[in-house]
Structure formats: C-alpha cells, structure tokens
Write an enzyme that holds these catalytic residues in place. Structure first.
Site, PDB file in Angstrom:
ATOM      1  N   GLY A   1      -3.824   5.936   5.146  1.00  0.00           N
ATOM      2  CA  GLY A   1      -3.501   6.968   6.134  1.00  0.00           C
ATOM      3  C   GLY A   1      -3.442   8.370   5.550  1.00  0.00           C
ATOM      4  O   GLY A   1      -3.928   9.325   6.154  1.00  0.00           O
TER       5      GLY A   1
ATOM      6  N   ASP B   1      -8.668   2.684  -4.821  1.00  0.00           N
ATOM      7  CA  ASP B   1      -7.985   1.893  -3.791  1.00  0.00           C
ATOM      8  C   ASP B   1      -8.274   0.426  -4.092  1.00  0.00           C
ATOM      9  O   ASP B   1      -9.130   0.101  -4.926  1.00  0.00           O
ATOM     10  CB  ASP B   1      -8.500   2.262  -2.386  1.00  0.00           C
ATOM     11  CG  ASP B   1      -7.470   1.952  -1.295  1.00  0.00           C
ATOM     12  OD1 ASP B   1      -6.960   2.892  -0.667  1.00  0.00           O
ATOM     13  OD2 ASP B   1      -7.167   0.749  -1.076  1.00  0.00           O
TER      14      ASP B   1
ATOM     15  N   LYS C   1     -12.931  -0.439   1.106  1.00  0.00           N
ATOM     16  CA  LYS C   1     -12.518   0.906   1.534  1.00  0.00           C
ATOM     17  C   LYS C   1     -13.201   2.010   0.728  1.00  0.00           C
ATOM     18  O   LYS C   1     -13.544   3.060   1.267  1.00  0.00           O
ATOM     19  CB  LYS C   1     -11.000   1.067   1.389  1.00  0.00           C
ATOM     20  CG  LYS C   1     -10.282   0.902   2.686  1.00  0.00           C
ATOM     21  CD  LYS C   1      -8.838   1.309   2.597  1.00  0.00           C
ATOM     22  CE  LYS C   1      -8.184   0.877   3.902  1.00  0.00           C
ATOM     23  NZ  LYS C   1      -6.738   1.065   3.901  1.00  0.00           N
TER      24      LYS C   1
ATOM     25  N   LEU D   1      -5.635   0.036 -10.844  1.00  0.00           N
ATOM     26  CA  LEU D   1      -5.736   0.601 -12.184  1.00  0.00           C
ATOM     27  C   LEU D   1      -4.442   0.320 -12.934  1.00  0.00           C
ATOM     28  O   LEU D   1      -3.354   0.444 -12.367  1.00  0.00           O
ATOM     29  CB  LEU D   1      -5.948   2.113 -12.106  1.00  0.00           C
ATOM     30  CG  LEU D   1      -7.207   2.616 -11.402  1.00  0.00           C
ATOM     31  CD1 LEU D   1      -7.274   4.146 -11.484  1.00  0.00           C
ATOM     32  CD2 LEU D   1      -8.462   2.007 -12.003  1.00  0.00           C
TER      33      LEU D   1
ATOM     34  N   ASN E   1       3.246   2.538  -1.804  1.00  0.00           N
ATOM     35  CA  ASN E   1       4.313   1.704  -2.364  1.00  0.00           C
ATOM     36  C   ASN E   1       4.885   2.363  -3.620  1.00  0.00           C
ATOM     37  O   ASN E   1       4.205   3.135  -4.302  1.00  0.00           O
ATOM     38  CB  ASN E   1       3.786   0.303  -2.685  1.00  0.00           C
ATOM     39  CG  ASN E   1       2.720   0.331  -3.752  1.00  0.00           C
ATOM     40  OD1 ASN E   1       3.034   0.337  -4.944  1.00  0.00           O
ATOM     41  ND2 ASN E   1       1.450   0.378  -3.355  1.00  0.00           N
TER      42      ASN E   1
ATOM     43  N   CYS F   1       9.800  15.936 -12.190  1.00  0.00           N
ATOM     44  CA  CYS F   1       8.749  14.976 -11.880  1.00  0.00           C
ATOM     45  C   CYS F   1       9.247  14.066 -10.750  1.00  0.00           C
ATOM     46  O   CYS F   1      10.407  14.141 -10.341  1.00  0.00           O
ATOM     47  CB  CYS F   1       8.345  14.170 -13.109  1.00  0.00           C
ATOM     48  SG  CYS F   1       9.384  12.737 -13.479  1.00  0.00           S
TER      49      CYS F   1
ATOM     50  N   CYS G   1      12.384  12.032 -11.303  1.00  0.00           N
ATOM     51  CA  CYS G   1      13.678  12.734 -11.272  1.00  0.00           C
ATOM     52  C   CYS G   1      14.344  12.573  -9.900  1.00  0.00           C
ATOM     53  O   CYS G   1      15.562  12.653  -9.774  1.00  0.00           O
ATOM     54  CB  CYS G   1      13.495  14.225 -11.538  1.00  0.00           C
ATOM     55  SG  CYS G   1      12.909  14.661 -13.172  1.00  0.00           S
TER      56      CYS G   1
ATOM     57  N   CYS H   1       5.095   0.437   6.071  1.00  0.00           N
ATOM     58  CA  CYS H   1       4.655   0.820   7.423  1.00  0.00           C
ATOM     59  C   CYS H   1       4.286  -0.410   8.248  1.00  0.00           C
ATOM     60  O   CYS H   1       4.358  -0.396   9.473  1.00  0.00           O
ATOM     61  CB  CYS H   1       3.471   1.765   7.341  1.00  0.00           C
ATOM     62  SG  CYS H   1       3.934   3.415   6.806  1.00  0.00           S
TER      63      CYS H   1
ATOM     64  N   CYS I   1      10.264  12.153 -17.646  1.00  0.00           N
ATOM     65  CA  CYS I   1      10.037  13.520 -18.126  1.00  0.00           C
ATOM     66  C   CYS I   1      11.245  14.087 -18.852  1.00  0.00           C
ATOM     67  O   CYS I   1      11.269  15.267 -19.195  1.00  0.00           O
ATOM     68  CB  CYS I   1       9.642  14.445 -16.968  1.00  0.00           C
ATOM     69  SG  CYS I   1      11.047  14.958 -15.958  1.00  0.00           S
TER      70      CYS I   1
HETATM   71 ZN   LIG Z   1      11.402  13.381 -14.335  1.00  0.00          ZN
END
Ligand SMILES: [Zn+2]
Length: 249
Positions: A36, A57, A81, A105, A126, A167, A170, A184, A243
């Site tokens: 989406g 994807d 897709k 990946l 997700n 990031c 955080c 969804c 981070c």
């Molecule tokens: Zn962070």
C-alpha cells in the site's frame, strides 16, 4: 527536449529548477515493500524523474491488494509483485531505471542495498522488517523515510543520522510491544489512508534529495477520521541499541 516537457511543472518551481531535476536524475532510492505505501510512493518518484528505483518485496499480487495498491491491475493478480510493479513503473516513465531485489533480504543484503542508494523508503508492513531496514540505514548512514498506516491512522517519520539522529529504534525502546503490533489484515485499512502516507513518503524523499527543508527527527501522526495531525519532536536515545553512543560515539 522531451525531458523538459515531461518535468516542466516541477522544473518551474524555484525549489527544483533544472539543477534540481538533474539531482533527481542522478539519485537512487531503495523502496522496501511495494504494498500500500510503496504502491503510492514508487509512481510519484518514477514520475518525478528519479534516475533509479530499487524495489524489494516478497509477495505476489493478491485480489485483496487491489482495494489500495493502485500500482497493480486486475490482470496482475497472482503475478510476482516486483515484476508487476516494474511493468507498471516502466510504462509510466521509461527513463527511470528499475532494479528488482527479490526478498526477503537478510541484514547483509539490506545493508548492501542501502549503501547503493541515496536514501531509503521503508514501505514494509511489519516491525521485524522496519527494525532491519533501520539497522541498515544507520550502518550505511543513509536517510530513512518511514511510513505506516493501519485502520484510520497514519504515521510518517524521517530519520537522518547525518543530522544527528534519532533513528527509528530510538522510538521503540520496548521491542516486545512493537512486535505484538496488529496487522492491516486483522485490523483493516482504507486505501486513501495508506496512499496518503505513501505519497508523503515520496514527498519527503524528493525534499531530502533536493536539500530542501527536512522534517528529520519529527514523527507525524495522522488521525484520518477527525483529520488531525500531530507532530512529535523525537530525541536520540543515548542508550539506543542501534544508534546509541556505544555504537556511534
Ligand atoms: Zn537510535
């Protein structure tokens, strides 16, 4: 010149101009997920004349996607897709190079993809993927434009460690509660809600690439039922496992 004719409406903007158009032409964006969010963001970026879009994807087009994923057509149901998205984007703008990375990946694959891009759009659905994309962006020092939508709620965040952070991790110190989040599929979503957030991700990407004012470090929350937006200023967490100062003094 056909490029001038194609991009005239944005070249005429003082903030874009011929130089900005060339910047977009020289840019590469990684889009994680063409559901989406990605289905709205990717055509705006291809249309704007991005030089290269890299898509990843894992899904096939399902009939239930067509209610909101407007990159696809009825005839695409059952197709991979990435292949369907690539056909759709090439038909829109053949000047935009489309590279496909079939997923999922792993961390190394995401890191390599992030390193090869100027910025990353997280259009996944997700939390495990969102955290993995964030780790790759932090390690590669690439800006991340994160989007999410569920029910009538949308969320847009721009994270740029080059500007001091924070990031994405955080934001969510408590990973357990994040991982228990709804999907969804269970909770529902309206097409224009997710499409709006995906469109804003494309806008944030264009602004970052052009060096325009950035909303880095801001989280914007949208309630589509009452139409209200809220903006939260985010702070970098010195204890952040991704981070934090231990990783990036
Ligand atoms: Zn962070």
């Amino acid at each position: 010149m056909s490029a001038l004719a194609r991009y005239r409406r944005q070249i005429v903007l003082r903030e874009v101009g011929v130089n900005g158009q060339q910047l977009l032409r020289d840019s590469s964006v990684l889009i994680v997920g063409v559901g989406g969010l990605g289905s709205a963001a990717a055509p705006y970026l291809a249309g704007a004349g991005l030089g290269r879009l890299v898509l990843t994807d894992i899904d096939r087009v399902d009939l239930s996607n067509l209610q909101r994923q407007l990159l696809y057509r009825q005839a695409d149901v059952g197709r991979d897709k990435l292949a369907a998205a690539s056909d759709s984007l090439r038909a829109l703008n053949p000047d935009c190079e489309i590279e496909l990375l079939p997923g999922p990946l792993d961390d190394a694959g995401l890191l390599a993809a992030a390193r090869g891009a100027d910025l990353v759009l997280d259009c996944s659905d997700n939390f495990p993927t969102r955290f993995a994309v964030n780790r790759a962006c932090v390690a590669a020092r690439k800006p991340l434009v994160s989007g999410a939508a569920i029910r009538f709620e949308g969320q847009l965040g721009v994270f740029d460690l080059r500007r001091g952070g924070p990031c994405y991790a955080c934001l969510y110190p408590d990973l357990d509660s994040a991982e228990a989040a709804e999907t969804c599929e269970e909770a529902g979503i309206l097409g224009p809600v997710v499409g709006t957030i995906g469109s804003l991700q494309a806008l944030s990407a264009i602004k970052l690439l052009l060096g325009l004012a950035s909303e880095a470090g801001t989280l914007r929350l949208w309630n589509a039922l009452d139409g209200q937006w809220r903006s939260l200023k985010l702070r970098r967490d010195p204890q952040c496992p991704v981070c934090g100062l231990a990783q990036h003094p």
